[in-house]
Design an enzyme around this catalytic site. Sequence first.
Site, PDB file in Angstrom:
ATOM      1  CB  THR A   1      -0.928   0.008   1.235  1.00 16.95           C
ATOM      2  OG1 THR A   1      -1.759  -1.139   1.159  1.00 16.95           O
ATOM      3  CG2 THR A   1      -1.789   1.248   1.287  1.00 16.95           C
TER       4      THR A   1
ATOM      5  CE1 TYR B   1      -5.117   1.073   0.347  1.00 16.85           C
ATOM      6  CE2 TYR B   1      -7.274   0.707  -0.636  1.00 16.85           C
ATOM      7  CZ  TYR B   1      -5.919   0.987  -0.767  1.00 16.85           C
ATOM      8  OH  TYR B   1      -5.387   1.173  -2.005  1.00 16.85           O
ATOM      9  CD  GLU B   2      -4.068  -3.860   3.573  1.00 13.61           C
ATOM     10  OE1 GLU B   2      -3.758  -4.455   4.624  1.00 13.61           O
ATOM     11  OE2 GLU B   2      -4.886  -4.313   2.764  1.00 13.61           O
ATOM     12  N   GLY B   3      -5.077  -0.922   7.690  1.00 11.54           N
ATOM     13  CA  GLY B   3      -4.763  -0.369   9.006  1.00 11.54           C
ATOM     14  C   GLY B   3      -4.498   1.113   8.827  1.00 11.54           C
TER      15      GLY B   3
ATOM     16  CD  GLN C   1      -0.022   0.443   9.443  1.00  9.40           C
ATOM     17  OE1 GLN C   1       1.011  -0.172   9.626  1.00  9.40           O
ATOM     18  NE2 GLN C   1      -1.141  -0.144   9.090  1.00  9.40           N
TER      19      GLN C   1
END
Length: 566
Positions: free
Chosen positions: A297, A426-428, A433
């Site tokens: 990402t 998205y993806e956390g 993070q």
Amino acid sequence: MPYRAPVDEFRFLFDHIVGFGDVTGTPRFAEAGGETTDAMLTGAARLCEEVLAPLQRVGDQNPAVLENGVVRTSLGFAEGYRAIAEGGWVAGSAPADYGGLALPQTLTTALNEMMAGACLSLQLQPLLAQGQIEALHAHASDDLKSLYLPKLIAGEWFGTMNLTEPQAGSDVGALRTRAEPVGDGTYRITGQKTYITWGDADFIGNVCHLVLARLPDAAPGTKGISLFLVPRQIPDAEGNPGQRNSLRVVSLEHKMGIHGSPTCVMEYDGATGWLVGEENGGMAAMFTMMNNARLGTGIQAVGVAEAAYQHALAYAEGRMQGRAGGSGAIVEHADVRRMLASMKADTQAARAIGLSCAVAIDMAKATGEADWAARAAFLTPISKSFCTDTGIAVANEGIQIHGGMGFVEETGAAQYLRDIRVSAIYEGTNGIQAMDLVGRKMTDGGDAAFRLLDEIAQGAEAARGAFSDLAQAVWSAGESLRETTEWLLEQDAETRFAGAVPYQRAFARVLGGHFHLKVAVAAGTGPRVALAAFYILCLLPEHLSLLAHARDGAAVLSVSPGDLAA
Ligand SMILES: Cc1cc2nc3c(=O)[nH]c(=O)nc-3n(C[C@H](O)[C@H](O)[C@H](O)COP(=O)(O)OP(=O)(O)OC[C@H]3O[C@@H](n4cnc5c(N)ncnc54)[C@H](O)[C@@H]3O)c2cc1C
């Protein structure tokens, strides 16, 4: 839109900056250097420039739609995807025993950047496939691997990841999808998943969903989650897509950007699934896919930043306004050059950080050394966040350079921002993070962080002879970051979390300075040195305010929810 793949930039970074030579120096990746790297970079660049880039606007203007339960994809996407698959570009790092090329992740990361820069909506699918292949290879049974991996690697079938539910976003542990054992080794999966990227398409042989669900009597939270492979069509005895499974796309989300990528609400109604990994070990198995996707990402955003920069530069060279000398184009104005220099310098810093994370992943695989694995784990949230923040900031600045024409859709400048905005979500989310960085990634007492800081200090010392001012600035930024890291390690979790995002940004800023300094040393003179000096003198100082913010957790925590509502 025209897009030039930055092949020379990759070659320079591989040869001089990120340590790709260490990767190709290992027996595992010995065949990936030299001509192989060159052939891969130039082949992918041709695909991106000639086939994928023309699809970027088409996807935006002709979004995927749901028609009688079928996801009709944007015009040309089927052909574009076929070109990716036929060229072998779906999953370059996939294992050779199932038909992959086993390329280093560093090289695949460069290929991913180019594909995303050319057409982000379409590139999302190979990215997801790569993560799924890695997760299945690491955790699935041999039978599942033999059946699914060759098809996924060849691009005959798609892969998706299904975590999110309406009540379970960042809090994955709140998910409710159920999995009931049937008794024959399969499970019945029931529940609804939201926001599923490329949940279906009208041009693909089969779609393989990796779904997180709960077994009966599973513990609450993330400890009670298992992972299942749930195909759209259940493969028959020959491995061909057979009987339709009990799942469907309920609707597509109407989104701000990435219109060519169908984002699906999925319903599983007693669908047949196969366990991947251990019962209740779903989060660990899914993390294999998520870590892959996190770096992926970040790199998507670098690709979009590169494309937005090229677009803005071309506009600035052609737009005549308020003559400041030279050609009379706005690129002559100091403020426009400031914007373009920020865009370019940050894009290059982000690219170097992302590639150095990929190098650490490769070295961990090739050597089995824990230090490399720890470095990869530490750099993953930084790469994901800094690269996506950069992609958004660069695309935003690109609009500014276009003036009013940036706000008007015809120029395409706005699409970059609309497309890449989601990458920080998205993806956390980038906030999640940062919490991961100052939490889990520092349970080693800061070892991985301090090893990086030592390298930054050594790099600065080595550069003093050639570039004393720049070297001093980077050295001192590294030492300020070291002090705050030491301070952070002594704080309680809540105080760390309050300053996590500015700390994460500061770390990336300083790493960016380190890489730009290396670039200056390797180049010696010329445009690369000018850009490195711009980054180190104009952008790097931001780390000081970020570190001050990171240390002011108490000030953040003193603003209560009640204060915010007052
Ligand atoms: C276009 C698109 C594609 C997607 N693709 C997929 C996909 O393929 N598969 C999939 O499973 N999901 C997918 N998602 C879902 C995505 O991963 C989630 O949107 C994301 O994880 C955030 O969850 P949420 O939207 O529920 O936000 P929330 O979790 O509600 O978060 C809202 C805000 O609160 C903050 N927050 C939440 N919890 C905390 C906490 N504990 N501490 C501090 N801050 C917190 C967040 O950082 C965020 O700023 C996609 C989403 C979009 C928009």
